[in-house]
Design a protein around this motif. Structure first.
Motif, PDB file in Angstrom:
ATOM      1  N   PHE A   1      -8.742   0.739  -9.067  1.00 43.95           N
ATOM      2  CA  PHE A   1      -7.525   1.430  -9.509  1.00 43.95           C
ATOM      3  C   PHE A   1      -6.787   0.634 -10.584  1.00 43.95           C
ATOM      4  O   PHE A   1      -6.167   1.206 -11.464  1.00 43.95           O
ATOM      5  CB  PHE A   1      -6.596   1.710  -8.315  1.00 43.95           C
ATOM      6  N   GLN A   2      -6.881  -0.694 -10.529  1.00 47.77           N
ATOM      7  CA  GLN A   2      -6.215  -1.534 -11.516  1.00 47.77           C
ATOM      8  C   GLN A   2      -7.220  -2.276 -12.399  1.00 47.77           C
ATOM      9  O   GLN A   2      -7.010  -2.424 -13.598  1.00 47.77           O
ATOM     10  CB  GLN A   2      -5.305  -2.538 -10.815  1.00 47.77           C
ATOM     11  N   GLU A   3      -8.327  -2.704 -11.830  1.00 43.63           N
ATOM     12  CA  GLU A   3      -9.302  -3.509 -12.576  1.00 43.63           C
ATOM     13  C   GLU A   3     -10.112  -2.690 -13.575  1.00 43.63           C
ATOM     14  O   GLU A   3     -10.771  -3.268 -14.440  1.00 43.63           O
ATOM     15  CB  GLU A   3     -10.225  -4.255 -11.610  1.00 43.63           C
ATOM     16  N   GLN A   4     -10.045  -1.369 -13.492  1.00 41.78           N
ATOM     17  CA  GLN A   4     -10.778  -0.525 -14.449  1.00 41.78           C
ATOM     18  C   GLN A   4     -10.346  -0.788 -15.896  1.00 41.78           C
ATOM     19  O   GLN A   4     -11.073  -0.469 -16.826  1.00 41.78           O
ATOM     20  CB  GLN A   4     -10.576   0.951 -14.110  1.00 41.78           C
ATOM     21  N   PHE A   5      -9.186  -1.380 -16.083  1.00 36.05           N
ATOM     22  CA  PHE A   5      -8.666  -1.645 -17.422  1.00 36.05           C
ATOM     23  C   PHE A   5      -9.123  -2.989 -17.982  1.00 36.05           C
ATOM     24  O   PHE A   5      -8.755  -3.356 -19.088  1.00 36.05           O
ATOM     25  CB  PHE A   5      -7.135  -1.582 -17.404  1.00 36.05           C
ATOM     26  N   PHE A   6      -9.923  -3.737 -17.202  1.00 37.02           N
ATOM     27  CA  PHE A   6     -10.332  -5.082 -17.583  1.00 37.02           C
ATOM     28  C   PHE A   6     -11.841  -5.242 -17.382  1.00 37.02           C
ATOM     29  O   PHE A   6     -12.457  -4.511 -16.648  1.00 37.02           O
ATOM     30  CB  PHE A   6      -9.591  -6.124 -16.728  1.00 37.02           C
ATOM     31  N   VAL A   7     -12.394  -6.252 -18.035  1.00 40.92           N
ATOM     32  CA  VAL A   7     -13.773  -6.654 -17.820  1.00 40.92           C
ATOM     33  C   VAL A   7     -13.696  -7.823 -16.839  1.00 40.92           C
ATOM     34  O   VAL A   7     -13.073  -8.844 -17.131  1.00 40.92           O
ATOM     35  CB  VAL A   7     -14.455  -7.081 -19.130  1.00 40.92           C
ATOM     36  N   SER A   8     -14.312  -7.652 -15.656  1.00 39.16           N
ATOM     37  CA  SER A   8     -14.148  -8.647 -14.596  1.00 39.16           C
ATOM     38  C   SER A   8     -15.479  -9.004 -13.946  1.00 39.16           C
ATOM     39  O   SER A   8     -16.423  -8.209 -13.954  1.00 39.16           O
ATOM     40  CB  SER A   8     -13.233  -8.090 -13.493  1.00 39.16           C
ATOM     41  N   VAL A   9     -15.494 -10.193 -13.333  1.00 39.04           N
ATOM     42  CA  VAL A   9     -16.592 -10.608 -12.469  1.00 39.04           C
ATOM     43  C   VAL A   9     -15.984 -11.159 -11.190  1.00 39.04           C
ATOM     44  O   VAL A   9     -14.852 -11.630 -11.177  1.00 39.04           O
ATOM     45  CB  VAL A   9     -17.502 -11.677 -13.133  1.00 39.04           C
TER      46      VAL A   9
ATOM     47  N   MET B   1       0.851  -1.187   0.000  1.00 40.25           N
ATOM     48  CA  MET B   1       0.000   0.000   0.000  1.00 40.25           C
ATOM     49  C   MET B   1       0.897   1.250   0.000  1.00 40.25           C
ATOM     50  O   MET B   1       1.860   1.325   0.752  1.00 40.25           O
ATOM     51  CB  MET B   1      -0.863  -0.031   1.258  1.00 40.25           C
ATOM     52  N   GLY B   2       0.597   2.178  -0.891  1.00 35.32           N
ATOM     53  CA  GLY B   2       1.362   3.425  -0.974  1.00 35.32           C
ATOM     54  C   GLY B   2       2.494   3.397  -1.983  1.00 35.32           C
ATOM     55  O   GLY B   2       3.074   4.435  -2.283  1.00 35.32           O
ATOM     56  N   SER B   3       2.817   2.216  -2.533  1.00 33.71           N
ATOM     57  CA  SER B   3       3.884   2.148  -3.536  1.00 33.71           C
ATOM     58  C   SER B   3       3.340   2.560  -4.907  1.00 33.71           C
ATOM     59  O   SER B   3       2.135   2.569  -5.135  1.00 33.71           O
ATOM     60  CB  SER B   3       4.503   0.747  -3.585  1.00 33.71           C
ATOM     61  N   ARG B   4       4.250   2.881  -5.804  1.00 30.26           N
ATOM     62  CA  ARG B   4       3.882   3.367  -7.143  1.00 30.26           C
ATOM     63  C   ARG B   4       4.134   2.278  -8.181  1.00 30.26           C
ATOM     64  O   ARG B   4       5.170   1.642  -8.168  1.00 30.26           O
ATOM     65  CB  ARG B   4       4.693   4.605  -7.476  1.00 30.26           C
ATOM     66  N   HIS B   5       3.159   2.106  -9.093  1.00 28.06           N
ATOM     67  CA  HIS B   5       3.327   1.168 -10.209  1.00 28.06           C
ATOM     68  C   HIS B   5       4.386   1.729 -11.150  1.00 28.06           C
ATOM     69  O   HIS B   5       4.310   2.895 -11.552  1.00 28.06           O
ATOM     70  CB  HIS B   5       1.996   0.976 -10.941  1.00 28.06           C
ATOM     71  N   LEU B   6       5.381   0.915 -11.490  1.00 28.82           N
ATOM     72  CA  LEU B   6       6.512   1.392 -12.284  1.00 28.82           C
ATOM     73  C   LEU B   6       6.128   1.821 -13.693  1.00 28.82           C
ATOM     74  O   LEU B   6       6.640   2.813 -14.199  1.00 28.82           O
ATOM     75  CB  LEU B   6       7.599   0.320 -12.343  1.00 28.82           C
ATOM     76  N   GLN B   7       5.229   1.088 -14.353  1.00 28.60           N
ATOM     77  CA  GLN B   7       4.865   1.411 -15.732  1.00 28.60           C
ATOM     78  C   GLN B   7       3.773   2.468 -15.831  1.00 28.60           C
ATOM     79  O   GLN B   7       3.842   3.367 -16.658  1.00 28.60           O
ATOM     80  CB  GLN B   7       4.393   0.166 -16.468  1.00 28.60           C
ATOM     81  N   HIS B   8       2.733   2.351 -15.004  1.00 26.10           N
ATOM     82  CA  HIS B   8       1.558   3.200 -15.159  1.00 26.10           C
ATOM     83  C   HIS B   8       1.511   4.371 -14.183  1.00 26.10           C
ATOM     84  O   HIS B   8       0.692   5.272 -14.336  1.00 26.10           O
ATOM     85  CB  HIS B   8       0.277   2.354 -15.044  1.00 26.10           C
TER      86      HIS B   8
END
Length: 112
Positions: free
Chosen positions: A100-108, A19-26
């Motif tokens: 924050f991450q799943e917004q890029f995918f279609v998920s259930v 928690m609090g770390s930054r994603h390197l690519q995005h």
């Protein structure tokens, strides 16, 4: 490995994105702890990933219960939802906390 095998079980998670770390690519910041289940293999060739909910400080390791799986319809990389023993979240809460991450995918959300 079928991620459904983890549903309802206690699992150990190595947290490589606390928690609090930054994603390197995005560049986004992880609002929750995120890691993997050691010695597993997901369809993407990496270890099975896990979101940890219900803990509000950065972690490096966590043991908890797998209450659900986020199954990505348009990707092969499912994610475990791991929480402290006795804690539960609704499907809506899980989707909101992982958006924050799943917004890029279609998920259930899959349950036991």
């Amino acid at each position: 490995m079928d991620t459904k095998e983890f549903l309802g079980k206690t699992v150990a998670v190595i947290v490589d994105r606390p928690m609090g770390s930054r994603h390197l690519q995005h560049g986004y910041i992880y609002p929750i702890n995120y890691g993997y289940i050691p010695n597993t293999l997901a369809p993407d060739g990496q270890e099975v990933d896990a979101y940890i909910l219900g803990i509000f400080e950065p972690l490096s390791y966590f043991e908890g219960d797998c209450i659900a799986i986020i199954h990505r319809i348009n990707d092969v990389d499912d994610k475990l939802i791991v929480v402290p023993q006795g804690k539960n979240y609704s499907d809506e809460q899980i989707l909101a906390l992982t958006e924050f991450q799943e917004q890029f995918f279609v998920s259930v959300v899959l349950r036991p």
